[in-house]
Design an enzyme around this catalytic site. Structure first.
Site, PDB file in Angstrom:
ATOM      1  N   GLY A 141      -2.069  -7.720  -5.898  1.00  0.00           N
ATOM      2  CA  GLY A 141      -1.426  -9.162  -5.719  1.00  0.00           C
ATOM      3  C   GLY A 141      -1.388  -9.835  -4.565  1.00  0.00           C
ATOM      4  N   ASP A 173     -12.055  -2.403  -2.999  1.00  0.00           N
ATOM      5  CA  ASP A 173     -11.160  -1.838  -3.868  1.00  0.00           C
ATOM      6  C   ASP A 173     -11.651  -0.883  -4.756  1.00  0.00           C
ATOM      7  OD1 ASP A 173      -8.835  -1.340  -5.646  1.00  0.00           O
ATOM      8  OD2 ASP A 173      -8.241  -3.219  -4.705  1.00  0.00           O
ATOM      9  N   ASP A 195     -12.876   3.890  -1.972  1.00  0.00           N
ATOM     10  CA  ASP A 195     -11.901   4.583  -2.293  1.00  0.00           C
ATOM     11  C   ASP A 195     -11.336   4.890  -0.803  1.00  0.00           C
ATOM     12  OD1 ASP A 195      -9.731   6.214  -2.571  1.00  0.00           O
ATOM     13  OD2 ASP A 195     -10.813   7.503  -3.976  1.00  0.00           O
ATOM     14  N   GLY A 249      -4.594   1.107  -0.561  1.00  0.00           N
ATOM     15  CA  GLY A 249      -3.626   2.264  -0.882  1.00  0.00           C
ATOM     16  C   GLY A 249      -2.534   2.036  -2.001  1.00  0.00           C
ATOM     17  N   TYR A 287       6.596   6.941   0.228  1.00  0.00           N
ATOM     18  CA  TYR A 287       5.770   5.587   0.713  1.00  0.00           C
ATOM     19  C   TYR A 287       6.109   5.046   1.866  1.00  0.00           C
ATOM     20  CZ  TYR A 287       4.735   0.636   0.309  1.00  0.00           C
ATOM     21  OH  TYR A 287       4.280  -0.658   0.560  1.00  0.00           O
ATOM     22  N   LYS A 335       3.846   4.919   5.605  1.00  0.00           N
ATOM     23  CA  LYS A 335       3.683   3.479   6.377  1.00  0.00           C
ATOM     24  C   LYS A 335       3.732   3.808   7.633  1.00  0.00           C
ATOM     25  CE  LYS A 335       2.074   0.827   2.998  1.00  0.00           C
ATOM     26  NZ  LYS A 335       0.821   0.349   3.166  1.00  0.00           N
ATOM     27  N   ARG A 378      18.200  -9.634  -2.922  1.00  0.00           N
ATOM     28  CA  ARG A 378      17.450  -8.795  -1.635  1.00  0.00           C
ATOM     29  C   ARG A 378      16.330  -9.481  -1.058  1.00  0.00           C
ATOM     30  NH1 ARG A 378      13.401  -5.044  -2.186  1.00  0.00           N
ATOM     31  NH2 ARG A 378      13.307  -3.973  -0.198  1.00  0.00           N
TER      32      ARG A 378
END
Ligand code: 15L
Length: 266
Positions: free
Chosen positions: A12, A31, A48, A70, A133, A137, A171
């Site tokens: 996205g 990608d 990849d 990722g 996750y 990061k 949020r």
């Protein structure tokens, strides 16, 4: 025009950034999933990030990299390990070997997710990841720091809040970033001559924000979009609290609650 590699280009965020950068950069999109429709200044190479060979191939000959590739939410350890941890290492190692000097690393608010919403944090406090996750990061930010200090690969790490056309819930009124503001920040990251290693927050001009983004302002970032313009609409559609006290108290929201051991003292 500079030639810029964008990993994770079919996602996205990649999709709306392609529109923002259409006339500004020659984009090499990459990608694991194929992309068939390309603009005039775009090309595609499958790759990849879990494969160093793939990363060596896709990073060859570019002037800079936007690393969106990722896994972009919480996931099983093996997935996060391959896509985000090994993936971030491979990306930087390939950049180093191919002499690419500037990387934009798309990190996430989830590296800091266990900070309370009452805290106002800048880029300096120690990370408090809210899951595997967020932890990945934090690792990626560490790789960026190492490769700047040791190998002269400079990075802007953008802790993206929620990149979307508009804020979608209460949020997100605090952490939203519009496509054009994110494109502005990435453009600064690719062009600014003085960046070696910097962490900024990827947020628009949000009145309800939790982050002190002075670091981004010092680099020239001037967000043009304001989440407050959508606040009435969001607050009409969503209750102020979600019923999940842990999520509502912490910046990472429901990422914090997931798998949490019950402890009423927290
Ligand atoms: C992220 O880091 C994710 O990539 C995105 O999908 C959202 O979940 C966002 O954080 C968020 O916190 O809203």
């Amino acid at each position: 025009m500079k030639s810029i590699l964008m990993t994770g280009a079919t996602g996205g965020v990649g999709t709306f950034l392609r529109k923002e950068f259409a006339n500004r950069y020659r984009l090499r999109l990459s990608d694991m999933r194929p992309l068939t429709t390309l603009g005039a200044s775009e090309s595609f190479m499958a790759g990849d990030c879990a494969s160093l060979d793939d990363m060596l191939r896709v990073t060859e000959g570019v002037d800079g990299i936007i690393h969106l590739g990722g896994y972009s939410v919480e996931g099983p350890w093996e997935t996060i390990l391959q896509s985000n941890i090994i993936g971030a290492y491979n990306l930087y190692e390939a950049a180093r070997r191919n002499g690419v000097k500037r990387v934009i690393f798309a990190t996430s608010n989830h590296a800091m997710g266990f900070y309370k919403r009452t805290a106002r944090i800048d880029h300096t406090p120690y990370p408090r990841p809210d899951g595997r996750y967020g932890l990945s990061k934090m690792f990626g930010e560490g790789v960026a720091s190492l490769y700047a200090d040791k190998y002269d690969v400079s990075s802007l790490c953008i802790r993206i809040g929620n990149a979307a056309m508009q804020p979608i819930d209460v949020r997100r009124l605090s952490i939203w970033i519009s496509p054009r503001d994110l494109a502005q920040l990435i453009g600064i990251g690719l062009e600014h001559p003085d960046i070696r290693f910097a962490i900024v927050y990827g947020a628009s001009d949000n009145a309800r924000g939790w982050w002190d983004n002075t670091n981004a302002q010092c680099l020239g970032y001037r967000p043009v979009d304001r989440s407050e313009d959508f606040a009435a609409e969001v607050l009409r559609a969503h209750p102020a609290t979600t019923g999940d006290a842990i999520a509502d108290a912490h910046q990472g929201g429901a990422f914090c609650t997931a798998e949490m051991v019950e402890n009423p003292a927290k």
